[in-house]
Design a protein around this motif. Structure first.
Motif, PDB file in Angstrom:
ATOM      1  N   LYS A   1      65.576 -30.957  20.721  1.00 24.64           N
ATOM      2  CA  LYS A   1      66.835 -30.646  20.059  1.00 24.64           C
ATOM      3  C   LYS A   1      66.710 -31.008  18.588  1.00 24.64           C
ATOM      4  O   LYS A   1      66.437 -32.150  18.242  1.00 24.64           O
ATOM      5  CB  LYS A   1      67.991 -31.418  20.707  1.00 24.64           C
ATOM      6  N   CYS A   2      66.890 -30.017  17.732  1.00 23.85           N
ATOM      7  CA  CYS A   2      66.779 -30.218  16.281  1.00 23.85           C
ATOM      8  C   CYS A   2      68.115 -29.892  15.630  1.00 23.85           C
ATOM      9  O   CYS A   2      68.679 -28.817  15.838  1.00 23.85           O
ATOM     10  CB  CYS A   2      65.686 -29.319  15.712  1.00 23.85           C
ATOM     11  N   GLY A   3      68.649 -30.815  14.853  1.00 22.59           N
ATOM     12  CA  GLY A   3      69.903 -30.602  14.151  1.00 22.59           C
ATOM     13  C   GLY A   3      69.666 -30.000  12.779  1.00 22.59           C
ATOM     14  O   GLY A   3      68.895 -30.535  11.987  1.00 22.59           O
ATOM     15  N   ILE A   4      70.303 -28.863  12.505  1.00 22.99           N
ATOM     16  CA  ILE A   4      70.204 -28.241  11.182  1.00 22.99           C
ATOM     17  C   ILE A   4      71.381 -28.735  10.350  1.00 22.99           C
ATOM     18  O   ILE A   4      72.538 -28.506  10.699  1.00 22.99           O
ATOM     19  CB  ILE A   4      70.226 -26.708  11.279  1.00 22.99           C
ATOM     20  N   VAL A   5      71.069 -29.436   9.268  1.00 23.00           N
ATOM     21  CA  VAL A   5      72.109 -30.016   8.426  1.00 23.00           C
ATOM     22  C   VAL A   5      71.946 -29.554   6.980  1.00 23.00           C
ATOM     23  O   VAL A   5      70.930 -28.984   6.603  1.00 23.00           O
ATOM     24  CB  VAL A   5      72.080 -31.566   8.486  1.00 23.00           C
ATOM     25  N   GLY A   6      72.949 -29.840   6.176  1.00 22.61           N
ATOM     26  CA  GLY A   6      72.883 -29.487   4.763  1.00 22.61           C
ATOM     27  C   GLY A   6      74.261 -29.523   4.157  1.00 22.61           C
ATOM     28  O   GLY A   6      75.272 -29.529   4.875  1.00 22.61           O
ATOM     29  N   LEU A   7      74.323 -29.542   2.865  1.00 24.43           N
ATOM     30  CA  LEU A   7      75.597 -29.450   2.173  1.00 24.43           C
ATOM     31  C   LEU A   7      76.201 -28.064   2.426  1.00 24.43           C
ATOM     32  O   LEU A   7      75.482 -27.141   2.811  1.00 24.43           O
ATOM     33  CB  LEU A   7      75.406 -29.669   0.672  1.00 24.43           C
ATOM     34  N   PRO A   8      77.508 -27.897   2.211  1.00 23.61           N
ATOM     35  CA  PRO A   8      78.101 -26.567   2.378  1.00 23.61           C
ATOM     36  C   PRO A   8      77.437 -25.532   1.463  1.00 23.61           C
ATOM     37  O   PRO A   8      77.033 -25.852   0.338  1.00 23.61           O
ATOM     38  CB  PRO A   8      79.569 -26.787   1.971  1.00 23.61           C
ATOM     39  N   ASN A   9      77.305 -24.321   1.979  1.00 23.24           N
ATOM     40  CA  ASN A   9      76.829 -23.174   1.192  1.00 23.24           C
ATOM     41  C   ASN A   9      75.382 -23.267   0.719  1.00 23.24           C
ATOM     42  O   ASN A   9      75.036 -22.764  -0.348  1.00 23.24           O
ATOM     43  CB  ASN A   9      77.737 -22.928  -0.027  1.00 23.24           C
ATOM     44  N   VAL A  10      74.528 -23.914   1.522  1.00 28.94           N
ATOM     45  CA  VAL A  10      73.106 -23.949   1.175  1.00 28.94           C
ATOM     46  C   VAL A  10      72.325 -22.917   1.982  1.00 28.94           C
ATOM     47  O   VAL A  10      71.137 -22.711   1.744  1.00 28.94           O
ATOM     48  CB  VAL A  10      72.492 -25.356   1.402  1.00 28.94           C
ATOM     49  N   GLY A  11      72.995 -22.274   2.956  1.00 30.28           N
ATOM     50  CA  GLY A  11      72.350 -21.241   3.757  1.00 30.28           C
ATOM     51  C   GLY A  11      71.919 -21.702   5.134  1.00 30.28           C
ATOM     52  O   GLY A  11      71.188 -20.992   5.821  1.00 30.28           O
ATOM     53  N   LYS A  12      72.418 -22.865   5.578  1.00 29.92           N
ATOM     54  CA  LYS A  12      71.941 -23.383   6.867  1.00 29.92           C
ATOM     55  C   LYS A  12      72.443 -22.550   8.044  1.00 29.92           C
ATOM     56  O   LYS A  12      71.705 -22.326   8.997  1.00 29.92           O
ATOM     57  CB  LYS A  12      72.298 -24.858   7.042  1.00 29.92           C
ATOM     58  N   SER A  13      73.691 -22.087   8.001  1.00 26.48           N
ATOM     59  CA  SER A  13      74.190 -21.261   9.108  1.00 26.48           C
ATOM     60  C   SER A  13      73.536 -19.884   9.109  1.00 26.48           C
ATOM     61  O   SER A  13      73.297 -19.301  10.168  1.00 26.48           O
ATOM     62  CB  SER A  13      75.712 -21.133   9.035  1.00 26.48           C
ATOM     63  N   THR A  14      73.221 -19.374   7.928  1.00 22.54           N
ATOM     64  CA  THR A  14      72.485 -18.106   7.840  1.00 22.54           C
ATOM     65  C   THR A  14      71.114 -18.258   8.487  1.00 22.54           C
ATOM     66  O   THR A  14      70.664 -17.399   9.246  1.00 22.54           O
ATOM     67  CB  THR A  14      72.318 -17.678   6.363  1.00 22.54           C
ATOM     68  N   LEU A  15      70.457 -19.379   8.197  1.00 22.20           N
ATOM     69  CA  LEU A  15      69.144 -19.644   8.785  1.00 22.20           C
ATOM     70  C   LEU A  15      69.262 -19.824  10.298  1.00 22.20           C
ATOM     71  O   LEU A  15      68.469 -19.286  11.067  1.00 22.20           O
ATOM     72  CB  LEU A  15      68.527 -20.887   8.149  1.00 22.20           C
TER      73      LEU A  15
ATOM     74  N   VAL B   1      68.488 -28.286   5.368  1.00 23.95           N
ATOM     75  CA  VAL B   1      68.353 -27.099   4.526  1.00 23.95           C
ATOM     76  C   VAL B   1      68.819 -27.441   3.120  1.00 23.95           C
ATOM     77  O   VAL B   1      69.921 -27.948   2.923  1.00 23.95           O
ATOM     78  CB  VAL B   1      69.167 -25.915   5.084  1.00 23.95           C
ATOM     79  N   VAL B   2      67.948 -27.156   2.161  1.00 27.03           N
ATOM     80  CA  VAL B   2      68.228 -27.489   0.764  1.00 27.03           C
ATOM     81  C   VAL B   2      68.211 -26.208  -0.062  1.00 27.03           C
ATOM     82  O   VAL B   2      67.262 -25.424   0.014  1.00 27.03           O
ATOM     83  CB  VAL B   2      67.164 -28.469   0.210  1.00 27.03           C
ATOM     84  N   ARG B   3      69.252 -25.982  -0.805  1.00 24.10           N
ATOM     85  CA  ARG B   3      69.353 -24.747  -1.586  1.00 24.10           C
ATOM     86  C   ARG B   3      68.380 -24.767  -2.760  1.00 24.10           C
ATOM     87  O   ARG B   3      68.419 -25.650  -3.614  1.00 24.10           O
ATOM     88  CB  ARG B   3      70.787 -24.558  -2.087  1.00 24.10           C
ATOM     89  N   CYS B   4      67.507 -23.748  -2.788  1.00 21.06           N
ATOM     90  CA  CYS B   4      66.546 -23.605  -3.890  1.00 21.06           C
ATOM     91  C   CYS B   4      66.604 -22.191  -4.461  1.00 21.06           C
ATOM     92  O   CYS B   4      65.581 -21.618  -4.847  1.00 21.06           O
ATOM     93  CB  CYS B   4      65.131 -23.927  -3.407  1.00 21.06           C
ATOM     94  N   PHE B   5      67.778 -21.619  -4.476  1.00 23.78           N
ATOM     95  CA  PHE B   5      67.973 -20.294  -5.054  1.00 23.78           C
ATOM     96  C   PHE B   5      69.231 -20.312  -5.916  1.00 23.78           C
ATOM     97  O   PHE B   5      70.155 -21.077  -5.669  1.00 23.78           O
ATOM     98  CB  PHE B   5      68.108 -19.225  -3.952  1.00 23.78           C
ATOM     99  N   GLU B   6      69.235 -19.462  -6.928  1.00 26.27           N
ATOM    100  CA  GLU B   6      70.398 -19.305  -7.802  1.00 26.27           C
ATOM    101  C   GLU B   6      71.148 -18.040  -7.402  1.00 26.27           C
ATOM    102  O   GLU B   6      70.538 -16.999  -7.160  1.00 26.27           O
ATOM    103  CB  GLU B   6      69.960 -19.193  -9.268  1.00 26.27           C
ATOM    104  N   ASP B   7      72.470 -18.140  -7.277  1.00 26.02           N
ATOM    105  CA  ASP B   7      73.298 -16.983  -6.961  1.00 26.02           C
ATOM    106  C   ASP B   7      74.719 -17.290  -7.414  1.00 26.02           C
ATOM    107  O   ASP B   7      75.405 -18.114  -6.823  1.00 26.02           O
ATOM    108  CB  ASP B   7      73.265 -16.688  -5.455  1.00 26.02           C
ATOM    109  N   SER B   8      75.149 -16.601  -8.466  1.00 24.53           N
ATOM    110  CA  SER B   8      76.473 -16.870  -9.040  1.00 24.53           C
ATOM    111  C   SER B   8      77.599 -16.494  -8.080  1.00 24.53           C
ATOM    112  O   SER B   8      78.739 -16.934  -8.246  1.00 24.53           O
ATOM    113  CB  SER B   8      76.639 -16.106 -10.362  1.00 24.53           C
ATOM    114  N   ASN B   9      77.294 -15.676  -7.068  1.00 25.12           N
ATOM    115  CA  ASN B   9      78.318 -15.262  -6.110  1.00 25.12           C
ATOM    116  C   ASN B   9      78.547 -16.278  -4.992  1.00 25.12           C
ATOM    117  O   ASN B   9      79.496 -16.152  -4.215  1.00 25.12           O
ATOM    118  CB  ASN B   9      77.933 -13.913  -5.485  1.00 25.12           C
ATOM    119  N   ILE B  10      77.648 -17.254  -4.896  1.00 24.32           N
ATOM    120  CA  ILE B  10      77.774 -18.276  -3.847  1.00 24.32           C
ATOM    121  C   ILE B  10      77.964 -19.629  -4.511  1.00 24.32           C
ATOM    122  O   ILE B  10      77.081 -20.121  -5.215  1.00 24.32           O
ATOM    123  CB  ILE B  10      76.526 -18.304  -2.934  1.00 24.32           C
TER     124      ILE B  10
END
Length: 366
Positions: free
Chosen positions: A4-18, A103-112
């Motif tokens: 069992k692996c827990g996927i965590v991260g700050l909001p809007n880093v793309g963890k639920s997408t992953l 999950v750590v956000r390493c992309f730039e996107d002004s819409n997110i």
């Protein structure tokens, strides 16, 4: 043995997408914090070409992979250890997992939007790690208080635990995770009972843009994550959640071609699972036959009776011996008969330590 692996991260880093991409579980994904309130769970088959090759060799009616459970846990914010945001739920759910994939956000996107207004992966990692450290600090301080009365009676086990908790408190007070400490086998038995968050193995998943996949290890933001991973005794993997979403819609053959076109050997899912196996010290052995071919997960160092017990407790209790062939030898020689003739089929006893890729048949009597 299901992991069992827990996927965590700050909001809007793309963890639920992953999570959606690698489990096809369809968890809601939206551009606002806390869209994942209850943890979503997805069980995936562990990809292993050896299993498929063995199944073809034996012409098996069933092919059963070992499984891996992903838990998508609600986004964390600073102050979670004090109950901010969905902190209490986050900490409760994360205690139940074997490993953490941050999950750590390493992309730039002004819409997110980014919760802190700017993409700084090092800061994001620090926020989550600090909350886990503070939660452990609180629980260890309470544990130490309880132990104080016990050590007065000179209880040997309590004295040993007290010394271990003191060591853990010192490193937590230095804002470092408990996994940075070294424990012997006897101490580890006590540490496991403490249910620490910062002792859990952790993988930093650097979520990059799909256009950055070819230079993923050279991106400044990814290099920041790699440096953090080295500090924290963690593993870092650059993955594009968007690419994983595209892969998820493909057939096996299409996936191979797609990855080849991108210059990749493995998908993000395969890399995450492989990293977790490495961190947790796990291996895979196989049972194979006309009825079914199956993969089994055990800890490195497991002896033959323990491996048999993963199948059924009766196998371990009544263990007599095991017939063992390495996967490589069996695939090369193409049959158990030829493996036996070549001296590659071995009869092993109770002290045999199972190796990754062993194909095993157990003899037992109860």
């Amino acid at each position: 043995m299901s992991l069992k692996c827990g996927i965590v991260g700050l909001p809007n880093v793309g963890k639920s997408t992953l999570f959606n991409a690698i489990t096809l579980a369809g968890a809601e994904s939206a551009n606002y914090p806390f869209c994942t309130i209850e943890p979503n769970v997805g069980v995936v088959a562990v990809p292993d070409n050896r299993l498929n090759n063995l199944s073809e060799l034996y012409n098996s009616k069933k092919t059963i992979p070992t499984t891996y459970e992903f838990v998508d846990i609600a986004g964390l914010v600073a102050g979670a250890s004090k109950g901010e945001g969905l902190g209490n739920q986050f900490l409760a759910h994360i205690r139940e997992v074997d490993a953490i994939a941050q999950v750590v956000r390493c992309f730039e996107d002004s819409n997110i939007t980014h919760v802190s207004g700017k993409v700084r992966p090092g800061d994001d990692i620090d926020i989550i790690n600090l909350e886990l450290i503070l939660a452990d600090l609180d629980s260890m301080e309470k544990r130490l208080d309880k132990l104080k009365s016990k050590i007065k009676s000179k209880d040997k086990e309590s004295i040993q635990e007290y010394a271990i908790v003191e060591r853990i408190l010192l490193i937590l007070q230095d804002s470092k995770p408990a996994r940075n400490l070294d424990f012997n086998d006897e101490e580890l038995k006590i540490v496991k009972r403490l249910n620490l968050l910062t002792i859990k193995p952790i993988i930093y998943i650097a979520n990059i843009g799909e256009d950055d996949i070819h230079e993923r290890f050279d991106l400044p933001l990814v290099k920041e994550v790699i440096a953090k991973a080295k500090e924290d005794k963690a593993i870092s993997i650059p993955v594009s959640a968007k690419i994983e979403s595209e892969i998820a819609e493909l057939t096996t053959e299409e996936k191979r071609e797609f990855l080849k076109d991108l210059g990749l050997t493995y998908s993000g899912l395969e890399e995450i699972i492989s990293a977790t196996y490495e961190l947790l010290g796990l291996i895979t052995y196989f049972t194979a036959g006309e009825k079914e071919t199956r993969a089994w997960t055990v800890n490195k160092g497991t002896k033959a009776p323990g491996a048999a017990g993963v199948i059924h407790t009766d196998f371990e209790r009544g263990f007599i011996k095991a017939e063992v062939i390495s996967y490589e030898d069996l695939i090369t020689l193409r049959s158990e008969v030829k493996a036996k003739e070549a001296g590659k089929l071995r009869i092993e006893g109770k002290d045999y330590v199972v190796h990754d890729g062993d194909v095993m048949h157990f003899r037992f009597n109860v």
